[in-house]
Design an enzyme around this catalytic site. Sequence first.
Site, PDB file in Angstrom:
ATOM      1  N   GLU A 177       0.850  -1.187  -0.152  1.00  0.00           N
ATOM      2  CA  GLU A 177       0.085  -0.167   0.278  1.00  0.00           C
ATOM      3  C   GLU A 177       1.017   1.159   0.054  1.00  0.00           C
ATOM      4  O   GLU A 177       1.942   1.500   0.562  1.00  0.00           O
ATOM      5  CB  GLU A 177      -0.765   0.205   1.070  1.00  0.00           C
TER       6      GLU A 177
ATOM      7  N   ASP B 119       0.117   5.475   0.442  1.00  0.00           N
ATOM      8  CA  ASP B 119      -1.120   6.400   1.204  1.00  0.00           C
ATOM      9  C   ASP B 119      -0.299   7.551   1.130  1.00  0.00           C
ATOM     10  O   ASP B 119       0.540   7.937   1.417  1.00  0.00           O
ATOM     11  CB  ASP B 119      -1.169   5.735   2.406  1.00  0.00           C
TER      12      ASP B 119
ATOM     13  N   GLU C 113      -2.143  10.451   2.331  1.00  0.00           N
ATOM     14  CA  GLU C 113      -3.949  10.811   3.735  1.00  0.00           C
ATOM     15  C   GLU C 113      -3.801  12.369   4.252  1.00  0.00           C
ATOM     16  O   GLU C 113      -2.407  12.841   5.101  1.00  0.00           O
ATOM     17  CB  GLU C 113      -3.663   9.890   4.581  1.00  0.00           C
TER      18      GLU C 113
END
Length: 284
Positions: A102, A104, A106
């Site tokens: 993953e 990310d 955010e």
Amino acid sequence: MDYSCLPYVLTFLLIGGVIAKRTSDISFDQNYEVTWGYDHVLSLHQGRQVQLSMDKYSGAGFGSKLSFGSGFFHLRIKLPGNDSAGVVTAFYLTSQGDNHDELDFEFLGNKEGKPITLQTNVFANGLGNREQRIYLWFDPTKDFHSYRILWNQHQIVFFVDEIPIRVFNNNTKFGVSYPSHPMKVEASLWDGDSWATDGGQTKTNWSNAPFKAHFLGFDISGCSSKIQQCLSPNYWWNVQKYWKLDLAQQRAYENVRNKFLTYDYCFDRPRFPVTPPECLLSIV
């Protein structure tokens, strides 16, 4: 917040690095589909823009129809404004199953007038906890900005408006896991008030709901074949130019880290008494 690097950033955009291409006119439905919170998703401008909203009942998310084994992925995003403490807007790549990978972006909301934090993270073969956080040099709630992730067999680079803010090199030869599973492109808007703002001390103010995030740029530059085929130099993001940052990008990257970095897991001794191995390796 220190804005003194803005002249340098603007110079970089003009004379160095990757020059931004105009976002294509591809509609959302061509490459993406809603994955949850269906009644909290609004299609705008003939599908060229999507709005996700969040209230105390639900947030929403969408994802790519295909999975990819390499690419240069992007979305243009305008974040929820005003008092958005506890609200998380996310743009990321993720695989499925155990030992997932993953990558990310955010965006951690904050009280009105306080800076929104951009947190990045890298999971490889199920191992994450590689958070870095920066403050942005602009207000991401006022207009759309470009957020991009380069992923090839040499490096992963997170970009904000063409400026590299994070690099994660492929150091598998030194025993460091590196993403190797096909990943989908996803985005979401959700309630993270248990941790997102002031470590969870500042909660979501639901009187400001619904919170709204807007997304543009639904074309995808990615390889949807098997992983080994996605390493081919026939894909432009795999050619030598993208194996490491050039000198202008390196200077811009160091400038961001010097002026806007607020947290780096590599230096968090209470969490990591032994420095993670990738932190001991050069980024270039």
